[in-house]
Each structure stands twice: as structure tokens, then as C-alpha cells.
Enzyme design. Structure first.
Site, short mmCIF file in Angstrom:
data_model
loop_
_atom_site.label_atom_id
_atom_site.label_comp_id
_atom_site.label_asym_id
_atom_site.label_seq_id
_atom_site.Cartn_x
_atom_site.Cartn_y
_atom_site.Cartn_z
N SER A 1 0.79 -1.23 -0.14
CA SER A 1 0.02 0.05 -0.03
C SER A 1 0.91 1.22 0.02
O SER A 1 2.16 1.29 0.05
CB SER A 1 -0.74 0.04 1.38
OG SER A 1 -0.21 0.19 2.21
N LYS A 2 0.16 2.25 -0.15
CA LYS A 2 0.94 3.67 -0.31
C LYS A 2 1.71 4.06 1.08
O LYS A 2 2.92 4.39 0.91
CB LYS A 2 -0.03 4.69 -0.53
CG LYS A 2 0.31 5.88 -1.39
CD LYS A 2 -0.79 6.96 -1.47
CE LYS A 2 -0.56 7.89 -2.14
NZ LYS A 2 -1.55 8.83 -2.36
#
Ligand code: GLU
Length: 484
Positions: free
Chosen positions: A255-256
């Protein structure tokens, strides 16, 4: 398999930047199309206006092109099945929803957001599956007509058939089966007249004659809804292939939050497109043997969906770094030269201060020692300016009280040579050591420190012959003065 009927698409939502997971999806679609002689289509899924980011489409196309992924049909280049931007196809979705309304496989829902919220809370309280309760499916013909003529806002929902089992087969996952009762009466058309992802995606895949839907596993849970929609329209299903999830090394979902995921960040950090493409290709695919280093052209030849595995693919930055090293080695000196010049400019070092011949010698000396082009300035800054300081650890270990005197002698010897070559410096050093009656090391280590400020690097006489006689002597004298 050579087929002109293979048509695949990459269908991103333009929410800002291309995620490495998006690059993987685009790449696998592209490779499948190239491998089968099919067509690769870019479709922009921009119907969620709230998530729209200005300039995102241009940015996305630039990034795909940077990676070498040119599409055959899509925005800018056009094609027979356009427009390829969903916000330009609103009328098409509306027509298709009308078709479903006529067939009775969709219905209007006038429930207000407040009512839906109350319903959801109630379901939660009773531990029921959150699902639309079909209040509006039970409206009488009169109630329906009254609502419409009163201009009440509505959405259109899919009428999911009761109690059926729906099956589809996924090229990567095999047979998938689900029960229709698990599927909500999905909204197809929002009250603002915009389609939802599900409707637009299915309508476009059908109208654009997409033969294989290749996308990330996170969309697998949407596929049952899509299969039901195909059935509601009476359309044939495409083939499906859901690519494995991308994981962090701790096996959490990539994920970011856990570091950079934008392709442009990798590009800006100096990763070669060849390395990034190769790396992303190996996220879920392998050639079935030990080979790991591939160019895009080689991948086009080798790729098949059958060799994509279903278990999550770990995103390992060390592997990416190693591939960058491998791909940098595969570049010609000329290619490295132009990248090095661009890098120097970025570092505010004027590349025109250095003749190409000089930079090419630096490249020869250093290219096996760097994984990134920025390594040339990080690992050997002394090729671009004299050392500003000397590594104190190396001074402690290698600089003796007599070193200044020895280097003085050496500088004398160097100054007497005309147009010296690498071997001449070496001979001069050996002769000087001999006349001083000391080992070569007594001169070699202080000389390296004087010219580079460091204790290690490429061959000392390579450095000396690259920077040249005058500069070497200048650096020796400066070191004699500065290292006490
Ligand atoms: N617009 C979706 C996305 O942003 C496309 C998913 C699909 O390929 O169906 O990834």
C-alpha cells in the site's frame, strides 16, 4: 497462439499517478497482446468524478510510454471502438440501463440516503449481510409512475436473480463459483446519471470486444456482479484472469503507506525503465526456469498467462536494485554517457566541463561498481571535483608521519613525465618507493587518499590517469598541506 481476436485492455481510473500495481496490470495485458498478436487497449475509467485528478490522464499515458508500453487503441490514438474515455460515453450507459429496465433485470430505486443508512444500521445490529432490502422492487406500477412524474431522484439497481449458483473460470485461479444470494442489488446508474464502475466496465468490455479481462485480484470480488450483468444483457462472458496481490516483504498488502508505489517515484530515483519493467514482470510470473533478466522484447516472446501463479507476489526492493545493476550493465557506454550527463545536470554539475572522452573513461572505470547512474557521483565524486575532505578513518589507518615527504617525492617524479599513461604512473611509483627504500603500499594508500579522499574505489592508476598529471599533482600538494 496467434490470434487477431485477442483484445485486452488496461482500464485505470485517473486518480493521480500510476501505481506499480497498475504498471504490472498494464504490462501483463500488453505482454499477452504482443505474445498472441492481439491488441492492447487503454480505457480511462473516469466516471467517479469525486476522485478525478487534473492532469492524471496525461501523466498516466506518459508513464506508460516511458516504460515502453504503447497501446494500439485508446485516448489520443483513437480506434474503432472509441471514445476510450468513459466520461465521454455517458449516453451509451444510459441506453444500456434502459435496456435492462425494459427486460426487467434492473429497477429504479428511490430510497433516500437516510433510509439506506438506517437500513444498514439495522442489518448491522441484527448481524445480517449488508444488502439492499428491495423495498423499491416491490413498488406498484402506480407508485413507480407517481415517483417518476414527481421527479424524485433515483438510482438504477441490478436485480440479482434469487438462489442461483454462478460459475466462471479464471485462467489463473481455475473454476470459481458463488451463490447469487451473496450479491447485493448493485447500483448500476447513480442519481446524477453517471454509471457505476460495474456497469460501465461491463458495457465497455462488451462493446470494445474485450476477449480477456486481465486485472488485479482485488477485483475478483466484483467479478460475480459482472458475470450476472453479462447474463442480464444476454452477452457472452470474456475470459478472466485475476493477477496475484502484491505484498510487502512482511506479506501485508502493498500500500501507499509502506513506501513509494508511484512508478514516477522509481523513475525519479534513478531506476531504469528496463529494470522496473523486468521487476514488475516477475511479480507473479516466471518463465518456468531459472532465468530472471529480461528485456521487454524478450518478455513479449516468453510471456503466457498459464505461467502466472496465484499466490501473492512479494515486492522486494533488493531484487529491484539487483535488476537495476544488471540492466545498467547491459546498456552501451553511449547510453550510459547520455544518462550520466543528464544526471550531472540534475546535480548542478555542468557536464560540458567534461569532454565525452573523459566521461567515457570514468564510465569504464566505474560501471561494474554502480547499480545506479547516480552511483557515479555518489561513489566517485572525485572524478567531478577534487576531494573536499579526506576520510578520517583512512587517514588514521594509512597516513603516516612520513607520508607527506613520500608523496612530495612522488609528485616530483610525476612532474618529470611527459604525456604519461597509466603504466608510467605505476612505474614512477615503484621507482620512487625503491629509492625511498619503502614498500609500494607506503605510497599507494596515501596517493589514493590524496586524489580521491577515500580508501577504496577503482584501480588507483585508473583514477590517476583519468584525472591526469596536472590534477594529480595539484591534489597531492593540497593533501600534503591539508592532512597534518
Ligand atoms: N477502473 C478499474 C481500476 O481502476 C479497472 C478494474 C478492471 O480492470 O476491471 O483498476
Amino acid at each position: 497462439m496467434i490470434s487477431d481476436s485477442v483484445r485486452v485492455r488496461f482500464a485505470p481510473s485517473p486518480t493521480g499517478f500510476l501505481h506499480v500495481g497498475g504498471l504490472r496490470t498494464a504490462l501483463f495485458n500488453f505482454l499477452f497482446a504482443r505474445n498472441t498478436g492481439g491488441r492492447f487497449i487503454l480505457r480511462i475509467e473516469d466516471t467517479d468524478r469525486a476522485r478525478y485528478v487534473e492532469g492524471a490522464v496525461e501523466n498516466l499515458i506518459n508513464t506508460l510510454h516511458w516504460a515502453g508500453l504503447y497501446y494500439d487503441e485508446g485516448p489520443l490514438v483513437g480506434g474503432d471502438f472509441g471514445p476510450y474515455v468513459q466520461s465521454e460515453r455517458i449516453g451509451i450507459y444510459k441506453q444500456h440501463v434502459d435496456l435492462l429496465l425494459e427486460k426487467g433485470t434492473a429497477y429504479r430505486c428511490f430510497c433516500t440516503p437516510d433510509r439506506l443508512e438506517a437500513m444498514r444500521k439495522e442489518q448491522e445490529k441484527n448481524k445480517l449481510q449488508p444488502k439492499y432490502d428491495r423495498t423499491c422492487l416491490r413498488l406498484s406500477a402506480k407508485e413507480l409512475a407517481d415517483n417518476i412524474s414527481a421527479g424524485k431522484p433515483f438510482v438504477v439497481r441490478m436485480k440479482v436473480p434469487d438462489d442461483i449458483s454462478v460459475k466462471f473460470s479464471d485462467i489463473i485461479r481455475g473454476d470459481v463459483e458463488f451463490l447469487s444470494e451473496r450479491v447485493d442489488d448493485q447500483v448500476l446508474l447513480k442519481s446524477d446519471g453517471f454509471p457505476t464502475y460495474h456497469l460501465a466496465n461491463v458495457v465497455d468490455d462488451h462493446l470494445m470486444k474485450i476477449s480477456h479481462v486481465i486485472r488485479g485480484e482485488e477485483w475478483l470480488s466484483s467479478t460475480p456482479k459482472h458475470v450476472l450483468l453479462y447474463k442480464a444483457f444476454g452477452w457472452e462472458l470474456p475470459e478472466f484472469a485475476h493477477l496475484p496481490l502484491l505484498l510487502n516483504p512482511d506479506r501485508s498488502k502493498l500500500s501507499k503507506r509502506q513506501g513509494d508505489v508511484a512508478v514516477e517515484d522509481y523513475r525519479d530515483k534513478g531506476y531504469l525503465k528496463e529494470a522496473l519493467v523486468n521487476f514488475v514482470a516477475l511479480l507473479g510470473w516466471n518463465p518456468g526456469d531459472e532465468r530472471e533478466i529480461f528485456s521487454l522484447a524478450e518478455l513479449e516472446k516468453e510471456f503466457s498467462l498459464e505461467k502466472v501463479n496465484k499466490s501473492g507476489a512479494v515486492f522486494n526492493v533488493e531484487k529491484l536494485n539487483w535488476l537495476n545493476f544488471q540492466h545498467l550493465r547491459r546498456q552501451t557506454d553511449g547510453e550510459v554517457l547520455s544518462m550520466l550527463k543528464a544526471h550531472l545536470s540534475k546535480m548542478s554539475i555542468d557536464p560540458s566541463k567534461f569532454p565525452d572522452r573523459y566521461l567515457l573513461e570514468v564510465i569504464t572505470a566505474m560501471r561494474e561498481r554502480v547499480s545506479f547512474v547516480k552511483g557515479f557521483t555518489e561513489k566517485s565524486p572525485y572524478f567531478f571535483s577534487p576531494p573536499e575532505e579526506y576520510d578520517p578513518a583512512v587517514i588514521n589507518k594509512r597516513w603516516k608521519p612520513q607520508s607527506a615527504e613520500y608523496l612530495g617525492e612522488l609528485s616530483e617524479a610525476f612532474s618529470k613525465m611527459s604525456d604519461p599513461q597509466k603504466g608510467d604512473y605505476e612505474d614512477a611509483l615503484h621507482r620512487t618507493a625503491e629509492s625511498l627504500k619503502v614498500g609500494n603500499g607506503e605510497l599507494i594508500h596515501p596517493l589514493r587518499l590524496a586524489v580521491s579522499g577515500m580508501g577504496e574505489g577503482p584501480g588507483l592508476f585508473d583514477i590517476v590517469s583519468i584525472i591526469g598529471k596536472e590534477e594529480t599533482i595539484r591534489r597531492i600538494n593540497s593533501a600534503i598541506e591539508r592532512i597534518k
